[in-house]
Design a protein around this motif. Structure first.
Motif, PDB file in Angstrom:
ATOM      1  N   ASP A 118     -55.060   1.985  41.800  1.00 59.79           N
ATOM      2  CA  ASP A 118     -54.973   0.657  41.263  1.00 59.79           C
ATOM      3  C   ASP A 118     -54.959   0.909  39.692  1.00 59.79           C
ATOM      4  O   ASP A 118     -54.112   0.108  39.134  1.00 59.79           O
ATOM      5  CB  ASP A 118     -56.120  -0.284  41.599  1.00 59.79           C
ATOM      6  CG  ASP A 118     -55.811  -1.684  41.087  1.00 59.79           C
ATOM      7  OD1 ASP A 118     -54.950  -2.353  41.638  1.00 59.79           O
ATOM      8  OD2 ASP A 118     -56.781  -2.236  40.398  1.00 59.79           O
ATOM      9  N   THR A 122     -51.888  -0.187  37.286  1.00 60.31           N
ATOM     10  CA  THR A 122     -51.964  -0.969  35.996  1.00 60.31           C
ATOM     11  C   THR A 122     -51.350  -0.314  34.684  1.00 60.31           C
ATOM     12  O   THR A 122     -50.538  -0.956  34.059  1.00 60.31           O
ATOM     13  CB  THR A 122     -53.455  -1.243  35.853  1.00 60.31           C
ATOM     14  OG1 THR A 122     -53.889  -2.013  37.083  1.00 60.31           O
ATOM     15  CG2 THR A 122     -53.703  -2.230  34.710  1.00 60.31           C
ATOM     16  N   ARG A 125     -47.530  -0.178  34.944  1.00 60.09           N
ATOM     17  CA  ARG A 125     -47.005  -1.488  34.617  1.00 60.09           C
ATOM     18  C   ARG A 125     -47.316  -1.814  33.042  1.00 60.09           C
ATOM     19  O   ARG A 125     -46.254  -2.227  32.384  1.00 60.09           O
ATOM     20  CB  ARG A 125     -47.889  -2.660  35.277  1.00 60.09           C
ATOM     21  CG  ARG A 125     -47.610  -2.406  36.792  1.00 60.09           C
ATOM     22  CD  ARG A 125     -47.983  -4.066  37.386  1.00 60.09           C
ATOM     23  NE  ARG A 125     -49.440  -4.430  37.017  1.00 60.09           N
ATOM     24  CZ  ARG A 125     -50.449  -4.016  38.111  1.00 60.09           C
ATOM     25  NH1 ARG A 125     -50.059  -3.374  38.919  1.00 60.09           N
ATOM     26  NH2 ARG A 125     -51.454  -4.368  37.571  1.00 60.09           N
ATOM     27  N   ARG A 126     -48.319  -1.430  32.394  1.00 62.68           N
ATOM     28  CA  ARG A 126     -48.600  -1.492  31.165  1.00 62.68           C
ATOM     29  C   ARG A 126     -47.582  -0.618  30.231  1.00 62.68           C
ATOM     30  O   ARG A 126     -46.993  -1.255  29.315  1.00 62.68           O
ATOM     31  CB  ARG A 126     -49.759  -1.240  30.862  1.00 62.68           C
ATOM     32  CG  ARG A 126     -50.682  -1.467  29.601  1.00 62.68           C
ATOM     33  CD  ARG A 126     -51.968  -1.222  29.835  1.00 62.68           C
ATOM     34  NE  ARG A 126     -52.645  -1.756  28.463  1.00 62.68           N
ATOM     35  CZ  ARG A 126     -54.023  -2.370  28.478  1.00 62.68           C
ATOM     36  NH1 ARG A 126     -54.514  -2.258  29.449  1.00 62.68           N
ATOM     37  NH2 ARG A 126     -54.560  -2.475  27.446  1.00 62.68           N
ATOM     38  N   VAL A 154     -50.973  -5.279  24.127  1.00 63.20           N
ATOM     39  CA  VAL A 154     -51.505  -4.117  25.118  1.00 63.20           C
ATOM     40  C   VAL A 154     -50.486  -3.117  25.153  1.00 63.20           C
ATOM     41  O   VAL A 154     -50.648  -2.294  26.114  1.00 63.20           O
ATOM     42  CB  VAL A 154     -52.107  -4.752  26.517  1.00 63.20           C
ATOM     43  CG1 VAL A 154     -53.535  -5.458  26.349  1.00 63.20           C
ATOM     44  CG2 VAL A 154     -51.033  -5.310  27.297  1.00 63.20           C
TER      45      VAL A 154
ATOM     46  N   TYR B 306     -52.492  -5.902  32.391  1.00 63.89           N
ATOM     47  CA  TYR B 306     -53.996  -5.890  31.742  1.00 63.89           C
ATOM     48  C   TYR B 306     -54.627  -5.335  33.026  1.00 63.89           C
ATOM     49  O   TYR B 306     -54.427  -5.430  34.059  1.00 63.89           O
ATOM     50  CB  TYR B 306     -54.089  -7.342  31.725  1.00 63.89           C
ATOM     51  CG  TYR B 306     -53.883  -7.892  30.323  1.00 63.89           C
ATOM     52  CD1 TYR B 306     -54.805  -7.942  29.225  1.00 63.89           C
ATOM     53  CD2 TYR B 306     -52.475  -8.367  29.977  1.00 63.89           C
ATOM     54  CE1 TYR B 306     -54.486  -8.317  27.786  1.00 63.89           C
ATOM     55  CE2 TYR B 306     -52.239  -8.692  28.576  1.00 63.89           C
ATOM     56  CZ  TYR B 306     -53.010  -8.668  27.772  1.00 63.89           C
ATOM     57  OH  TYR B 306     -52.810  -9.246  26.371  1.00 63.89           O
ATOM     58  N   THR B 307     -55.903  -4.875  32.503  1.00 60.98           N
ATOM     59  CA  THR B 307     -56.750  -4.100  33.512  1.00 60.98           C
ATOM     60  C   THR B 307     -57.636  -5.055  33.981  1.00 60.98           C
ATOM     61  O   THR B 307     -57.863  -6.068  33.354  1.00 60.98           O
ATOM     62  CB  THR B 307     -57.532  -2.865  32.670  1.00 60.98           C
ATOM     63  OG1 THR B 307     -58.506  -3.386  31.710  1.00 60.98           O
ATOM     64  CG2 THR B 307     -56.794  -1.904  32.048  1.00 60.98           C
ATOM     65  N   ASN B 308     -58.225  -4.713  35.004  1.00 55.01           N
ATOM     66  CA  ASN B 308     -59.289  -5.452  35.711  1.00 55.01           C
ATOM     67  C   ASN B 308     -60.394  -5.809  34.795  1.00 55.01           C
ATOM     68  O   ASN B 308     -60.922  -6.945  34.955  1.00 55.01           O
ATOM     69  CB  ASN B 308     -59.745  -4.628  37.135  1.00 55.01           C
ATOM     70  CG  ASN B 308     -58.738  -4.824  38.143  1.00 55.01           C
ATOM     71  OD1 ASN B 308     -57.970  -5.698  38.085  1.00 55.01           O
ATOM     72  ND2 ASN B 308     -59.267  -3.983  38.907  1.00 55.01           N
ATOM     73  N   GLU B 310     -60.381  -5.956  31.806  1.00 54.90           N
ATOM     74  CA  GLU B 310     -59.798  -7.116  30.580  1.00 54.90           C
ATOM     75  C   GLU B 310     -59.894  -8.366  31.159  1.00 54.90           C
ATOM     76  O   GLU B 310     -60.176  -9.533  30.404  1.00 54.90           O
ATOM     77  CB  GLU B 310     -58.319  -6.619  30.112  1.00 54.90           C
ATOM     78  CG  GLU B 310     -58.488  -5.545  29.124  1.00 54.90           C
ATOM     79  CD  GLU B 310     -57.083  -4.913  28.796  1.00 54.90           C
ATOM     80  OE1 GLU B 310     -56.824  -4.397  27.723  1.00 54.90           O
ATOM     81  OE2 GLU B 310     -56.243  -4.865  29.837  1.00 54.90           O
TER      82      GLU B 310
END
Lengths: 275, 788
Positions: A118, A122, A125-126, A154, B306-308, B310
């Motif tokens: 996961d 993330t 995607r970032r 970000v 965005y991470t979990n 964040e």
């Protein structure tokens, strides 16, 4: 993660006409080795092999994708065309790392998206993906500029949020809240937001679905400009056949499978599209 | 530079300010109640400990009839004894200017020259007594305040049968009388009971006690065994009429303090826990629904990487906003209330100096427990936000499956208007949400109910103790045992309507390893003035044989009906006897032991003698009766229950009243917080649906009815459940606050039910009006254009 960036804008009219899919997995069109003479100048940045996606809705199993193979090439503008329920959104979600297939493999450059955790997804995607959605999905409590900044903050190597808004022609309205913008403007903010981080891939899910023709054209022009000027690999899903004319390749999807892939010898300018 | 996510947070906070303020208020209530009560507790405890240490409060106390002063040296030699002070203590009757009734004074001897002593005095005004003047006294602060005495004033006293005029040299406090109450009384009556300190030589001369003492106090060496010292002291005093030494736990003032502190402490834990529980609940309500309405925003943030962490922090930030605001407000409020409560305690706890302080650990604790409750409340909502798969979050929440529900099966649809049908279908479609909303409202109602209940409990205590049990106008205590004929003398006084007699014996009750010092009361068979009344207002009759204990005392001794209780009499010949526990009585106040007066006389091996009497006095003659009692040498003191009730109302009643008012105020804040939040969230969730209805032709009134009708239905459902929850809350609090001195009866007046329902309904109406204002401004087009 290493950023993969296309060196050149791919050629779009290299003589390929309509390519019919062979049907069986061994003849799936799009594999580089099956058509080296056509696409050898391009690198497949996405290699999708035999992916299936099964949803469970209560007692019913829904097969959104059925053993689908596809390659996407660096810098191309691909339009995924298909009726609603054909599985194109599911495919886009998987390419974007929002979802994982039930079976099969998806590779982005040297990333294995099917086995990613996961947090790896993330990060993927970032670093690499920009999204544009049918309903814009702007944060209502942030201004246009802030909605873009939300993403640039970000990102590793973003352009300035103002610059992104300028590309989509919204410099004048960047301090407006979404509620103060028209639908087309909101969608262009969404595009600015998606491109501001200089993504390697721009994924647009029905970007004109909620817009009238003229506004839709402006939005498509923005997407086309990003693809042309930044060389961002772009996939647009739509059920609007007319939009297909601006693509390098048109990928027809039906019932969770690829029905056919065509190449446009000459791409239409968004402004010339009619629907 | 503020990040965009934080800008979103700020704007979300601004947008949800109503709900955040409502939640913050609840947090503030919880923190304020915790900080105020714990800081009061800490401050009082530290004050008490410092006071005891600095003024050398004794560890062991003993009384005797008359012991030679040279016994002191042998008591000092008892292993474990650090220092000993012998004294002469005697009860005297006082005649105060302006008071019709006789007043009881306790003369306590002090050294001729001021020197450090046990139970040292703290002079508030005036000076120490001059040994050359045998008529000088120092009076206790509470007594002086109640009667308006100042140094230079004088008091008349009957000392050893002779009237003497005493002059007040100073006003002082003693660690022995922080809580200045006469033994046997339920509440202090500082106007009619006071301590008079007099120099030892003068006291000895007045009471013919030269070279002797009748009271001693000692401190223990570190590590000494209190029980061993008590046993030794008892042995030493046995031949001199010792009534049994006892430790601090049986010292009257200490006992009251310990009880009060224990009550304050448990209250200060239970109440904030409830408030913070509601806080957690509210945060859960607000956040989980917020995450639900923002699921697409969550999806978007995830899509863009965005991470979990964040995203989780972002939503936690919202909880933090509500909580930190409430925390700050609650601390300020709590410190202010704590200092106010501490000074209020000074009304009946007499300390030389009340140092109110808020310790650093208390601040840390309150922050920690508040954060814990916030985290508990925010946890599931934030977890949901984090767990929401990105691809799924982008899609609107799938419509809930609709089935023919109870309504349809009961064929109710035809009877109900369409707006009612929408309400009921919506409720049955979201049973969890509806249940949570009802639960929140019932929890808030329960708190309010508990607040009002305390008024009921106090009313009930006053009713039972002062109207049903204690019905005499005056209690007369003799300074020595009198024959039953004394009853006739009293009865024949003009203005005395009826007389009842009693025998009171200081005893130590024992059963196995439990023991308790109490006054064993010998009562008449069927008293009419001073009755024993249990919690349910049942008048209890003492059987002719055996002993009767209040439930609290029976529990302390661990005895049940039929068991044998050992009685060590602590006066006279000090016989020991075993008596059967004949019955227990469920009394509200005190640890009481009763026997029939004849049975007690038999046990004491004495004639029909009495220690005192209860009088019913014709109000027209009360002055005459009091004047006569004042002149009777046999009378040691007169107690006036009416005056006690007055003190009760002025001090305890007032304190509890103010305390309860705060509880009610806080509960109202919670009621409002919960009710407003529930309604406000319903509006944001259903704005689109309601706008659609408006577009379809529903009037504003109809749409309002649908939203507020649901709200009203949930409130109406929550109130009766709140009563039930409130009942359990009160019962729990009662158990926790159960002290040996006072037990709150579990009674509820109609007023409590009505007021609770009324307050909750009011909160619902006010929230309804606030919501209605928003509903009227609902922009139809805008609502329909945005996708949910």
């Amino acid at each position: 993660m290493k950023r993969t960036r296309p060196a050149t804008v791919p050629e779009t009219n290299d003589g390929a006409g309509l390519i019919k899919p062979a049907g069986g997995p061994e003849h799936i069109v799009g594999r580089p080795e099956s058509e080296p003479q056509i696409l050898n100048s391009m690198q497949a940045i996405f290699r999708i092999r035999g992916i299936s996606k099964v949803y469970r809705m209560g007692d019913v199993e829904v097969h959104a994708l059925r053993s689908l193979d596809l390659d996407l090439y660096e810098g191309e503008l691909a339009v995924l065309l298909g009726p609603s329920g054909s599985g194109k959104s599911t495919l886009l979600n998987i390419i974007g790392g929002l979802d994982v297939p039930t079976s099969g493999e998806v590779h982005y450059a040297d990333h294995d998206l099917t086995r990613a955790t996961d947090s790896e997804l993330t990060q993927y995607r970032r670093d690499h993906v920009g999204f544009v959605f049918q309903f814009y999905n702007l944060i209502p409590s942030l201004t246009a500029l802030e909605n873009v900044e939300l993403i640039t903050e970000v990102s590793e190597n973003p352009m300035k949020a103002e610059e992104a808004l300028e590309i989509v022609g919204l410099s004048e309205r960047m301090d407006h809240f979404p509620a103060q913008l028209s639908g087309g403007e909101q969608q262009r903010v969404a595009i600015a937001r998606a491109i501001a981080k200089r993504p390697d891939v721009l994924l647009c899910d029905e970007p004109t679905g909620a817009l009238d023709v003229e506004t839709g054209k402006i939005v498509l022009a923005a997407i086309e400009r990003v693809n042309r000027e930044l060389g961002t690999t772009t996939a647009v899903i739509t059920h609007n056949v007319s939009i297909a004319r601006m693509a390098d390749r048109v990928i027809h999807i039906g019932s969770g499978q690829i029905v056919s892939i065509e190449r446009n010898e000459t791409k239409a300018r968004p402004a010339d599209l009619v629907w | 530079m503020l990040s965009s996510l934080n800008k979103k947070l700020l704007r979300d906070i601004l947008h949800l300010r109503g709900q955040i303020i409502a939640t913050a208020l609840v947090v503030a209530c919880g923190v304020a109640s915790f900080v105020s009560m714990q800081s009061t507790y800490d401050s009082l405890l530290i004050t008490q400990q410092d006071y005891y240490a600095e003024y050398r409060f004794g560890d062991v106390f003993a009384h005797a009839k008359r012991a030679p002063e040279n016994l002191r040296a042998s008591i000092e030699r008892i292993p474990g004894v650090a220092s000993v002070q012998t004294r002469i203590v005697s009860e005297v009757v006082l005649d105060l200017p302006g008071l019709r009734e006789p007043v009881q004074g306790r003369i306590v001897s002090i050294p001729e020259h001021r020197s450090p002593m046990l139970n040292d005095l703290h002079l508030l005004r005036g000076r120490y007594v001059d040994p050359r003047n045998s008529r000088e006294i120092i009076v206790s602060g509470a007594f002086a305040d109640a009667n308006g005495f100042d140094p230079g004033d004088s008091i008349d006293a009957i000392i050893n049968g002779r009237w003497r005029r005493l002059t007040i040299a100073g006003v002082a406090l003693s660690p022995e009388y922080i809580y200045e109450i006469r033994g046997g009384d339920i509440f202090p009556d500082n106007k009619r009971f006071g301590i008079l300190w007099m120099d030892r030589t003068s006291v000895a001369a007045a009471f013919d006690m030269e070279g002797a003492f009748n009271d001693l106090s000692l401190t223990l060496a570190p590590g000494a065994s209190e029980q061993q010292v008590i046993d030794e002291v008892d042995r030493a005093l046995e031949a001199f009429g010792g009534t049994g030494a006892y430790g601090r736990s049986d010292q009257l003032s200490f006992r009251f303090l310990v009880n009060e502190f224990a009550q304050l402490r448990s209250f200060g834990i239970v109440l904030p826990l409830i408030f913070l529980g509601v806080t957690a609940f509210l945060l859960h309500l607000v956040l989980s629904r917020l995450v639900n309405t923002q699921r697409e925003q969550v999806g978007l943030l995830k899509a863009f990487g965005y991470t979990n962490f964040e995203i989780g922090s972002h939503y936690l930030g919202l909880a933090a906003a509500a909580v930190s605001g409430g925390l700050l407000l609650g601390m300020l409020l709590g410190v202010w209330m704590g200092s106010w409560m501490t000074t209020m305690y000074a009304d009946y706890f007499h300390f030389p100096l009340l140092n109110f302080s808020v310790g650093f650990p208390l601040i840390v604790y309150s922050i920690l427990i508040t954060l814990a409750s916030a985290a508990a409340g925010a946890m599931s909502a934030v977890r949901n936000a984090v767990r929401l798969p990105a691809a799924e979050a982008m899609r609107p929440e799938p419509p809930a499956s609709f089935q023919a529900g109870l309504l349809e099966r009961l064929q109710m649809t035809r009877v109900l208007p369409s707006s009612a049908r929408i309400i009921f279908r919506n409720l049955s479609r979201h049973p969890v949400k509806a249940t949570l909303a009802v639960l929140g409202i019932s929890l808030a109602s329960a708190l309010l109910f508990t607040g009002f209940y305390f008024f009921d409990a106090i009313d009930r205590i006053v009713e039972v103790q002062f109207r049903q049990a204690i019905r005499e106008d005056a209690v007369v205590a003799f300074n020595s045992l009198r024959p039953q004929s004394a009853r006739r003398e009293l009865a024949e006084m003009e203005g005395v309507r009826s007389v009842e007699t009693f025998r009171a014996v200081p005893v130590r009750l024992r059963s196995e390893n439990h023991s308790k010092r109490v006054a064993l009361m010998g009562t008449e068979r069927n008293p009419d003035l001073h009755r024993i009344v249990d919690e349910r207002s049942q008048v209890f009759t003492v059987p002719p044989g055996g002993i009767v204990l209040s439930d609290a005392l029976a529990d302390t001794l661990g005895v049940a009906i039929g068991d044998q209780v050992t009685i060590d009499v602590l006066e006279g010949a000090r016989p020991t006897a075993k008596v059967e526990l004949a019955a227990t009585v469920d009394e509200l106040m005190g640890m009481n032991a009763y026997m029939h007066i004849r049975a007690l006389n038999r046990l004491m091996n004495e004639d029909d003698v009495i220690s005192g009497a209860y009088l019913e006095i014709d109000p027209k003659y009360s002055d005459v009766v009091y004047a006569k009692l004042k002149r009777m040498p046999a009378v040691a003191g007169v107690g006036l229950p009416g005056a006690m009730l007055e003190t009760f109302n002025e001090t305890f009643g007032k304190t509890i009243g103010q305390f309860t008012s705060i509880l009610v105020l806080f509960s109202s804040a919670i009621v409002f917080g919960v009710v407003y939040n529930a309604a406000r969230i319903a509006l944001s969730e259903r704005g689109r649906e309601l706008a659609s209805l408006r577009v379809l032709g529903f009037t504003k009134g109809e749409v309002t009815r649908i939203l507020l009708g649901e709200h009203a239905f949930l409130t109406a459902l929550g109130i009766p459940i709140g009563f039930a929850v409130g009942f359990f809350l009160c019962a729990t609090m009662n158990n926790l606050m159960d002290t040996e001195l006072l037990r709150l009866p579990l009674v509820f007046s109609q007023k409590t039910f009505v007021l609770t329902a009324l307050f909750v309904a009011l909160a619902a109406v006010v929230s309804g009006l606030l919501i209605m204002r928003r509903l009227r401004r609902l922009d139809l087009i805008a609502v329909l254009k945005t996708r949910e």
